[in-house]
Design an enzyme around this catalytic site. Structure first.
Site, PDB file in Angstrom:
ATOM      1  CG  ASP A 184      11.130   2.117 -11.991  1.00 43.93           C
ATOM      2  OD1 ASP A 184      10.916   3.085 -12.737  1.00 43.93           O
ATOM      3  OD2 ASP A 184      10.512   1.036 -12.067  1.00 43.93           O
ATOM      4  CE1 TYR A 224      17.556  -2.357 -15.921  1.00 35.23           C
ATOM      5  CE2 TYR A 224      16.997  -3.002 -18.158  1.00 35.23           C
ATOM      6  CZ  TYR A 224      17.055  -2.040 -17.172  1.00 35.23           C
ATOM      7  OH  TYR A 224      16.622  -0.761 -17.425  1.00 35.23           O
TER       8      TYR A 224
END
Length: 287
Positions: A63, A124
């Protein structure tokens, strides 16, 4: 669905990283917004002197504001373009791309490779500090400031209740036709000597906003607003809870993407395209 490379083309794997601060995410968008995909495709077209834009497929579509250290993509190039340019392509891209995005490696991909569907996990990291003075100015675009003291042990206790294969609908932004079943392989937090807390989050795949929602729930536990059992109860309820905040994107970095051995790539590619259901769910089953 076939993923065969068209005759006369070669599939090329790209390993890359970027600072997401000034990008409107990975995927190309209308209205001229700056994206990582658009930037690399434009540079690739320019340095190969091609009239065609060759489209990238990425392991994880990040994003706006999210960073990547170990992103992976692939592109199918005409064999003659690859043969002519591959020796100098890396250096030419370095000269053409903006300084906040780098391609570190370009190589012909093995048979069956698909940057998205062949991946077996994505890892992540989310970084946050509860330092009363705030974030080091040099790290402000990569570390979230949380203005309540955080109990890392309580956060890890809560995280353990989220591991495994579940329907993460309560922690995802729903998309029409997409499953929210994922296998969360690792979720752990460590406070470094500098006081920065790094959350490591690894799963076979992630649905939209999943990592940032999970971190939002754990922060609520860490600062004492909820008990360690609360994130698990939210997961079991299967619906969005207004108390679960999607934390800001700048603390999030895609660190690494894992792939199986070359001989298993095609099988993984096929498996990952199958829509998953949980055992015992309507329409479920092993095969």
């Amino acid at each position: 669905m076939s993923d065969d490379v068209a005759p006369g083309f070669v599939r090329v794997r790209l390993d890359l990283s970027y600072d997401g601060t000034e990008f409107s995410g990975w995927a190309k968008q209308a209205a001229g917004r700056r994206t990582v995909q658009g930037e690399i495709e434009d540079a690739l077209r320019t340095v190969t002197r091609s009239a065609t834009t060759y489209e990238l497929t990425v392991a994880g579509r990040t994003d706006a504001g999210v960073h990547a250290r170990g992103q992976v993509a692939h592109v199918d190039l005409p064999r003659e373009v690859w043969d002519e340019h591959h020796g100098k392509l890396l250096k030419r891209l370095a000269g053409r791309l903006s300084r906040d995005v780098r391609v570190w490696a370009l190589r012909e991909a093995p048979s069956g490779f698909n940057a998205r569907f062949s991946a077996v996990w994505r890892r992540y990291a989310y970084r946050v500090t509860d330092n009363p003075g705030g974030v080091d100015p040099l790290l402000r675009n990569h570390v979230l400031w949380h203005d309540w003291p955080l109990d890392v042990d309580a956060m890890n206790e809560a995280a353990r209740g989220l591991l495994g294969e579940h329907d993460f609908a309560a922690y995802c932004k729903r998309r029409e036709g997409a499953t929210t079943i994922r296998t969360l392989q690792e979720l752990s937090l460590v406070r470094g000597d500098d006081g920065i807390i790094t959350a490591t989050v690894r799963a076979d795949a992630f649905c939209h906003n999943m990592v940032r929602s999970l971190i939002g729930a754990l922060l609520f536990v860490g600062d004492g607003h909820r008990g360690a059992e609360w994130p698990g109860k939210v997961l079991a309820a299967g619906v969005r809870d207004s108390a679960v905040h999607v934390v800001r994107p700048h603390g999030l970095t895609l660190e690494e993407v894992g792939y199986p051995a070359d001989e298993l790539l095609a099988a993984r590619n096929k498996e990952a395209r199958n829509r998953r259901t949980l055992p015992g769910a309507p329409g479920g089953g092993c095969c």
